[in-house]
Design a protein around this motif. Structure first.
Motif, PDB file in Angstrom:
ATOM      1  N   LEU A 102       0.830  -1.207   0.000  1.00 23.63           N
ATOM      2  CA  LEU A 102       0.000   0.000   0.000  1.00 23.63           C
ATOM      3  C   LEU A 102       0.864   1.257   0.000  1.00 23.63           C
ATOM      4  CD1 LEU A 102      -2.995   0.177  -0.203  1.00 23.63           C
ATOM      5  CD2 LEU A 102      -3.134   0.289   2.276  1.00 23.63           C
ATOM      6  N   ALA A 103       1.971   1.227   0.714  1.00 22.80           N
ATOM      7  CA  ALA A 103       2.888   2.376   0.708  1.00 22.80           C
ATOM      8  C   ALA A 103       3.419   2.617  -0.697  1.00 22.80           C
ATOM      9  CB  ALA A 103       4.035   2.136   1.692  1.00 22.80           C
ATOM     10  N   ARG A 104       3.779   1.529  -1.391  1.00 27.57           N
ATOM     11  CA  ARG A 104       4.235   1.680  -2.778  1.00 27.57           C
ATOM     12  C   ARG A 104       3.139   2.278  -3.650  1.00 27.57           C
ATOM     13  NH1 ARG A 104       6.557  -3.254  -1.490  1.00 27.57           N
ATOM     14  NH2 ARG A 104       4.921  -4.464  -2.534  1.00 27.57           N
ATOM     15  N   ARG A 105       1.919   1.866  -3.443  1.00 26.22           N
ATOM     16  CA  ARG A 105       0.797   2.374  -4.235  1.00 26.22           C
ATOM     17  C   ARG A 105       0.644   3.889  -4.062  1.00 26.22           C
ATOM     18  NH1 ARG A 105      -3.458  -0.717  -6.297  1.00 26.22           N
ATOM     19  NH2 ARG A 105      -5.241   0.499  -6.951  1.00 26.22           N
ATOM     20  N   PHE A 106       0.868   4.374  -2.841  1.00 29.31           N
ATOM     21  CA  PHE A 106       0.737   5.803  -2.565  1.00 29.31           C
ATOM     22  C   PHE A 106       2.047   6.557  -2.768  1.00 29.31           C
ATOM     23  CE2 PHE A 106      -3.135   4.480  -0.311  1.00 29.31           C
ATOM     24  CZ  PHE A 106      -4.016   5.452  -0.754  1.00 29.31           C
ATOM     25  N   GLY A 107       3.132   5.838  -3.007  1.00 28.28           N
ATOM     26  CA  GLY A 107       4.418   6.491  -3.204  1.00 28.28           C
ATOM     27  C   GLY A 107       4.954   7.131  -1.935  1.00 28.28           C
ATOM     28  N   VAL A 108       4.731   6.457  -0.813  1.00 27.54           N
ATOM     29  CA  VAL A 108       5.196   6.980   0.476  1.00 27.54           C
ATOM     30  C   VAL A 108       6.019   5.918   1.186  1.00 27.54           C
ATOM     31  CG1 VAL A 108       3.210   8.533   0.734  1.00 27.54           C
ATOM     32  CG2 VAL A 108       3.117   6.232   1.728  1.00 27.54           C
ATOM     33  N   GLN A 109       6.717   6.321   2.216  1.00 31.28           N
ATOM     34  CA  GLN A 109       7.464   5.394   3.049  1.00 31.28           C
ATOM     35  C   GLN A 109       6.488   4.580   3.905  1.00 31.28           C
ATOM     36  OE1 GLN A 109      10.880   4.920   3.030  1.00 31.28           O
ATOM     37  NE2 GLN A 109      10.757   6.254   1.235  1.00 31.28           N
ATOM     38  N   VAL A 110       6.834   3.339   4.147  1.00 32.87           N
ATOM     39  CA  VAL A 110       5.987   2.462   4.963  1.00 32.87           C
ATOM     40  C   VAL A 110       5.698   3.101   6.313  1.00 32.87           C
ATOM     41  CG1 VAL A 110       5.881   0.229   6.131  1.00 32.87           C
ATOM     42  CG2 VAL A 110       6.789   0.373   3.811  1.00 32.87           C
ATOM     43  N   ALA A 111       6.703   3.699   6.911  1.00 37.40           N
ATOM     44  CA  ALA A 111       6.542   4.289   8.242  1.00 37.40           C
ATOM     45  C   ALA A 111       5.435   5.340   8.284  1.00 37.40           C
ATOM     46  CB  ALA A 111       7.861   4.900   8.700  1.00 37.40           C
ATOM     47  N   SER A 112       5.195   6.016   7.164  1.00 36.26           N
ATOM     48  CA  SER A 112       4.170   7.071   7.167  1.00 36.26           C
ATOM     49  C   SER A 112       2.758   6.497   7.270  1.00 36.26           C
ATOM     50  CB  SER A 112       4.292   7.954   5.921  1.00 36.26           C
ATOM     51  OG  SER A 112       3.963   7.233   4.759  1.00 36.26           O
ATOM     52  N   LEU A 113       2.584   5.214   6.953  1.00 35.70           N
ATOM     53  CA  LEU A 113       1.256   4.602   7.060  1.00 35.70           C
ATOM     54  C   LEU A 113       0.932   4.172   8.487  1.00 35.70           C
ATOM     55  CD1 LEU A 113       0.932   2.474   3.803  1.00 35.70           C
ATOM     56  CD2 LEU A 113       0.476   4.893   4.184  1.00 35.70           C
ATOM     57  N   TYR A 114       1.965   3.997   9.292  1.00 36.64           N
ATOM     58  CA  TYR A 114       1.729   3.498  10.640  1.00 36.64           C
ATOM     59  C   TYR A 114       1.086   4.531  11.573  1.00 36.64           C
ATOM     60  CZ  TYR A 114       3.927  -0.883   9.497  1.00 36.64           C
ATOM     61  OH  TYR A 114       4.206  -2.105   8.934  1.00 36.64           O
ATOM     62  N   SER A 115       0.902   5.726  11.111  1.00 40.52           N
ATOM     63  CA  SER A 115       0.109   6.661  11.906  1.00 40.52           C
ATOM     64  C   SER A 115      -1.383   6.482  11.631  1.00 40.52           C
ATOM     65  CB  SER A 115       0.539   8.109  11.632  1.00 40.52           C
ATOM     66  OG  SER A 115       0.342   8.427  10.272  1.00 40.52           O
ATOM     67  N   HIS A 116      -1.697   5.633  10.630  1.00 40.26           N
ATOM     68  CA  HIS A 116      -3.101   5.392  10.258  1.00 40.26           C
ATOM     69  C   HIS A 116      -3.540   3.950  10.496  1.00 40.26           C
ATOM     70  CE1 HIS A 116      -3.038   9.345   8.476  1.00 40.26           C
ATOM     71  NE2 HIS A 116      -1.965   9.002   7.783  1.00 40.26           N
ATOM     72  N   VAL A 117      -2.601   3.003  10.412  1.00 35.49           N
ATOM     73  CA  VAL A 117      -2.884   1.597  10.703  1.00 35.49           C
ATOM     74  C   VAL A 117      -1.783   1.069  11.615  1.00 35.49           C
ATOM     75  CG1 VAL A 117      -4.173   1.139   8.579  1.00 35.49           C
ATOM     76  CG2 VAL A 117      -1.709   0.767   8.606  1.00 35.49           C
ATOM     77  N   ARG A 118      -2.161   0.192  12.541  1.00 33.03           N
ATOM     78  CA  ARG A 118      -1.178  -0.315  13.509  1.00 33.03           C
ATOM     79  C   ARG A 118      -0.204  -1.312  12.907  1.00 33.03           C
ATOM     80  NH1 ARG A 118      -5.499  -1.847  18.003  1.00 33.03           N
ATOM     81  NH2 ARG A 118      -6.274  -2.743  16.101  1.00 33.03           N
ATOM     82  N   ASN A 119      -0.738  -2.207  12.039  1.00 32.16           N
ATOM     83  CA  ASN A 119       0.072  -3.274  11.453  1.00 32.16           C
ATOM     84  C   ASN A 119      -0.721  -3.916  10.320  1.00 32.16           C
ATOM     85  OD1 ASN A 119      -1.813  -5.034  12.732  1.00 32.16           O
ATOM     86  ND2 ASN A 119      -0.566  -5.017  14.594  1.00 32.16           N
ATOM     87  N   SER A 120      -0.194  -4.977   9.735  1.00 30.96           N
ATOM     88  CA  SER A 120      -0.866  -5.643   8.616  1.00 30.96           C
ATOM     89  C   SER A 120      -2.199  -6.238   9.023  1.00 30.96           C
ATOM     90  CB  SER A 120       0.018  -6.739   8.024  1.00 30.96           C
ATOM     91  OG  SER A 120       1.026  -6.157   7.235  1.00 30.96           O
ATOM     92  N   ASP A 121      -2.278  -6.793  10.235  1.00 31.53           N
ATOM     93  CA  ASP A 121      -3.560  -7.341  10.695  1.00 31.53           C
ATOM     94  C   ASP A 121      -4.619  -6.257  10.801  1.00 31.53           C
ATOM     95  OD1 ASP A 121      -2.764 -10.022  10.873  1.00 31.53           O
ATOM     96  OD2 ASP A 121      -2.032  -9.775  12.934  1.00 31.53           O
ATOM     97  N   ASP A 122      -4.237  -5.101  11.325  1.00 33.63           N
ATOM     98  CA  ASP A 122      -5.166  -3.979  11.422  1.00 33.63           C
ATOM     99  C   ASP A 122      -5.630  -3.548  10.031  1.00 33.63           C
ATOM    100  OD1 ASP A 122      -6.622  -1.779  12.528  1.00 33.63           O
ATOM    101  OD2 ASP A 122      -4.892  -0.465  12.230  1.00 33.63           O
ATOM    102  N   LEU A 123      -4.702  -3.472   9.091  1.00 32.94           N
ATOM    103  CA  LEU A 123      -5.055  -3.116   7.712  1.00 32.94           C
ATOM    104  C   LEU A 123      -6.028  -4.134   7.137  1.00 32.94           C
ATOM    105  CD1 LEU A 123      -4.726  -1.456   5.109  1.00 32.94           C
ATOM    106  CD2 LEU A 123      -2.717  -2.881   4.585  1.00 32.94           C
TER     107      LEU A 123
END
Length: 195
Positions: free
Chosen positions: A32-53
């Motif tokens: 998903l980070a690749r899809r948005f062109g962002v660093q993985v770490a930037s997604l962790y303010s919105h989802v806790r982990n893969s299970d949460d996603l």
């Protein structure tokens, strides 16, 4: 800092789209980070982990499917409601195979959310609403809910995997006859025998 415009809901929707493209099992926070062109770490303010996603994606799928099913069965009863419900499940699975797989996700209890649980309960309630047209008492109603879930899920899973592609009639021709058989069974539900 997270990219402006990202949210848990937006990530869940994008994850649902990605699931339809590549399969639910292939959806990860990294993908998903690749899809948005962002660093993985930037997604962790919105989802806790893969299970949460995955729970969030499953909630999107369960909610969409329940909304479509509720609209399809509204004002119908008996066989008409049964056919409408079955057709929605089959159509959703065909149109959104990744989301349909997500709707079957059994998450770890540590990430269960109230929205996921509520969306899942709606499916049971919709099946029970359809079954009211067949006048089944308990425990027959629960048995019938399990039968419907098994047939709907089993059929579309086998159909999507291509298992019905090697014989005639086509799976599309068999589907209405299977719904007719279920309708007949529900109208003549057998008595429970003590074991």
């Amino acid at each position: 800092m997270a990219r402006v415009g990202l949210s848990g809901e937006r990530l869940a929707r994008a994850g649902a789209e990605l699931a339809d493209e590549v399969g639910f099992d292939q959806v990860t926070v990294s993908a998903l980070a690749r899809r948005f062109g962002v660093q993985v770490a930037s997604l962790y303010s919105h989802v806790r982990n893969s299970d949460d996603l995955k729970v969030r994606i499953a909630t999107v799928a369960l909610t969409e499917l329940a909304d479509q099913a509720a609209a399809a069965v509204a004002g119908r009863a008996g066989r008409d409601a049964l056919v409408a419900l079955g057709d929605v499940y089959r159509s959703y699975a065909t149109t959104h195979p990744g989301r349909y797989t997500a709707s079957r996700y059994a998450p770890p209890t540590s990430v269960l959310g109230a929205e996921f649980v509520a969306a899942g309960k709606r499916h049971s309630e919709l099946m029970r609403a359809v079954l009211r047209g067949y006048d089944l008492d308990e425990p027959a109603a629960t048995d019938a809910v399990r039968l419907l879930g098994s047939v709907f899920h089993g059929y579309v899973t086998l159909e999507l995997s291509g298992s019905f592609s090697y014989s005639e009639p086509s799976s599309g021709a068999s589907w209405p006859r299977i719904l007719d058989a279920i309708d007949s069974l529900l109208r003549t539900w057998p008595e429970r025998h003590s074991s």
